[in-house]
Design a protein around this motif. Structure first.
Motif, PDB file in Angstrom:
ATOM      1  N   CYS A  31       0.553  -6.906  -1.523  1.00 44.63           N
ATOM      2  CA  CYS A  31      -0.717  -7.062  -0.745  1.00 44.63           C
ATOM      3  C   CYS A  31      -1.411  -8.361  -1.229  1.00 44.63           C
ATOM      4  N   CYS A 226       0.791  -4.230   6.685  1.00 46.51           N
ATOM      5  CA  CYS A 226       1.791  -4.255   5.684  1.00 46.51           C
ATOM      6  C   CYS A 226       3.068  -3.684   5.819  1.00 46.51           C
ATOM      7  N   HIS A 251      -4.396   2.770   0.757  1.00 46.78           N
ATOM      8  CA  HIS A 251      -3.572   1.797   1.613  1.00 46.78           C
ATOM      9  C   HIS A 251      -2.263   2.135   1.696  1.00 46.78           C
ATOM     10  N   HIS A 252      -1.513   2.248   0.340  1.00 46.56           N
ATOM     11  CA  HIS A 252      -0.053   2.501   0.223  1.00 46.56           C
ATOM     12  C   HIS A 252       0.363   3.706   0.452  1.00 46.56           C
ATOM     13  N   GLU A 255       0.773   3.480   4.402  1.00 45.76           N
ATOM     14  CA  GLU A 255       1.985   2.678   4.617  1.00 45.76           C
ATOM     15  C   GLU A 255       3.041   3.519   4.410  1.00 45.76           C
TER      16      GLU A 255
HETATM   17 ZN    ZN Z   1      -0.984  -4.024   1.993  1.00 43.03          ZN
END
Ligand code: ZN
Length: 490
Positions: A31, A226, A251-252, A255
């Protein structure tokens, strides 16, 4: 020698032997920066950590495709007062096109990264350049039934996902905790559940960056870029996804949910996170007024700094800690790093000046194997540095005439420093502390040394002394040693 690189995998919470999905090739996604301000220390650590991994994987013979994205839209980190996207706000205040703001800070980011000797990634995709792909990705999640449309926006249905899979596997959180701790943020009234996150947001009238979509004129959610760009450039399943520990949640985590929802499986084989940086024991934050930009470090122009610190000092300092441990910046710690780096560069220069003896009078241990073992041990850079200093003791003693090294030992030591210090740790040896290129300058001084040597051989003491005295007046220390002439800046 056989290399077995062990990496800590955040998903499996264990150190594992690294095995790429495709023999000889590695896909790595990290990222990248959100470009609405100057890069600060928080940007330097992930950039340097994954630069080390990038360098090492290539050194081990892998062909690495390293993707580091540029977040230039859709980061739902809105300005607290106006609720505006930060890039849009900056553009309005400074009367710039949003893309001018992005380019301005991206140029500065690249400049800082180059100063830190961070190699450029293979691909640097912009979120704004992948709107079509992101819309297609949202459609896939909608089709799979894990998202819903609400008033022109599309949200990910976390609760439904959690019934079929598990939300929180990376950070170890569970949905019950999250339900109790999720704060009310904008768009709450449109969501079925406060935990749900936006895949697509309808743009409000003041929002200047927006695109057409089947749902509204709007922009994609931050987590989406991402997943989308990772899949586009590295495939549905790829080896490594990295970033700072602060990105692990949400965030992850988001994802992972997106790729499982859209593709039916996770996209990432190894999750690697670097730990955070504190400044004098405090987290970097607006309330502490300690957001020191890299430029301010290089110039010493922040009130918390007592002096300037060169990019190589910052890099060396970060590498003195293993990437999974925290690092605390203070003037004392940075000054210690500056001294240590100078010592290391002195060792490197002495090593270049040493002449081989017929026989070695000391045993030179297999430092190279020790250093490789440290690199293989989850990129243990502090041990690599300690090993180089250990080798430095022998080099210093040879320079002082207390030990002799034969040609073979000398070339082993030179290979050690060129491999570990220059190639893998990425320390520039041809620069002074301020980061200026010293090579032409060193060449000129070496030339003067050659002239002085000739003068001495011809017993032309006047010329020899003149060169020494003039250089001394300019701040040079010229020392005649048993090995020849050594010079340094006082
Ligand atoms: Zn990212």
């Amino acid at each position: 020698m056989e290399h077995n690189l062990f990496l800590y995998n955040s998903l499996k919470r264990t150190k594992q032997l690294f095995k790429p999905l495709h023999e000889g090739h590695v896909g790595m996604y990290v990222c990248g920066p959100t470009v609405y301000g100057d890069a600060h220390l928080g940007h330097a650590r992930p950039a340097i950590t994954f630069d080390i991994l990038f360098r090492y994987l290539q050194h081990l013979g892998y062909k690495v495709r390293y993707v580091r994205n540029i977040t230039d839209v859709g980061h739902l980190e809105h300005d607290a007062d106006s609720g505006e996207d930060k890039i849009a706000k900056k553009a309005r205040l400074e009367q710039l096109e949003p893309m001018e703001v992005v380019q301005l800070y991206l140029n500065r980011y690249h400049h800082d990264m180059e100063a830190l000797n961070v190699l450029p990634p293979s691909i640097e995709p912009h979120a704004s350049g992948h709107i079509i792909e992101q819309i297609e990705y949202v459609k896939k999640i909608l089709e799979a039934g894990y998202a819903y449309e609400s008033q022109g926006s599309v949200y990910f249905d976390v609760e439904k996902y959690n019934r079929d899979h598990r939300y929180g596997i990376l950070s170890g959180r569970n949905i019950e905790d999250l339900q109790n701790t999720t704060r009310a943020l904008d768009g709450q009234e449109e969501k079925r559940n406060p935990m749900d996150f936006a895949l697509w947001k309808k743009a409000s009238p003041e929002h200047i960056m927006h695109w057409p979509s089947p749902w509204s004129e709007g922009f994609p959610g931050w987590h989406l870029e991402c997943s989308t760009m990772g899949e586009k450039y590295l495939g549905e399943k790829f080896d490594i996804h990295g970033g700072g520990l602060d990105l692990m949640f949400p965030h992850h985590e988001c994802e992972i949910a997106q790729s499982v929802a859209a593709q039916g499986h996770e996209a990432v084989n190894y999750w690697i996170h670097n730990n955070m940086i504190t400044i004098e024991g405090k987290k970097m934050g607006k309330s502490y007024n300690n957001f020191i930009t890299l430029e301010q470090f290089f110039e010493g122009s922040h009130p918390l700094l007592t002096q300037a610190y060169s990019p190589m000092v910052i890099r060396f300092f970060i590498l003195q800690a293993q990437y999974r441990s925290t690092v605390d910046f203070s003037n004392d710690a940075l000054q210690a790093a500056e001294k240590a780096l100078q010592k290391m560069l002195d060792i490197y220069r002495r090593l270049q000046n040493l002449l081989p003896a017929e026989k070695s009078t000391v045993e030179v241990p297999d430092f190279m194997t020790q250093a490789y073992e440290a690199m293989d041990d989850d990129l243990n850079t502090p041990i690599v540095i300690a090993t180089l200093f250990e080798a430095g003791k022998i080099i210093n003693s040879a320079t002082d005439g207390n030990a002799k090294l034969n040609a073979e030992d000398l070339s082993r030591l030179r290979l050690l420093f060129d491999t570990m210090l220059v190639d893998l740790l990425g320390i520039k040896t041809g620069t002074d502390e301020a980061g200026a290129d010293m090579r032409p300058f060193e060449g000129a001084v070496d030339l003067l040394m050659d002239i002085r040597k000739n003068a001495k051989e011809q017993k032309d003491w006047a010329t020899s002394d003149l060169i020494r005295d003039k250089l001394a007046a300019l701040g040079f220390n010229v020392k005649d040693t048993k090995q020849g002439v050594e010079w340094s800046l006082k």
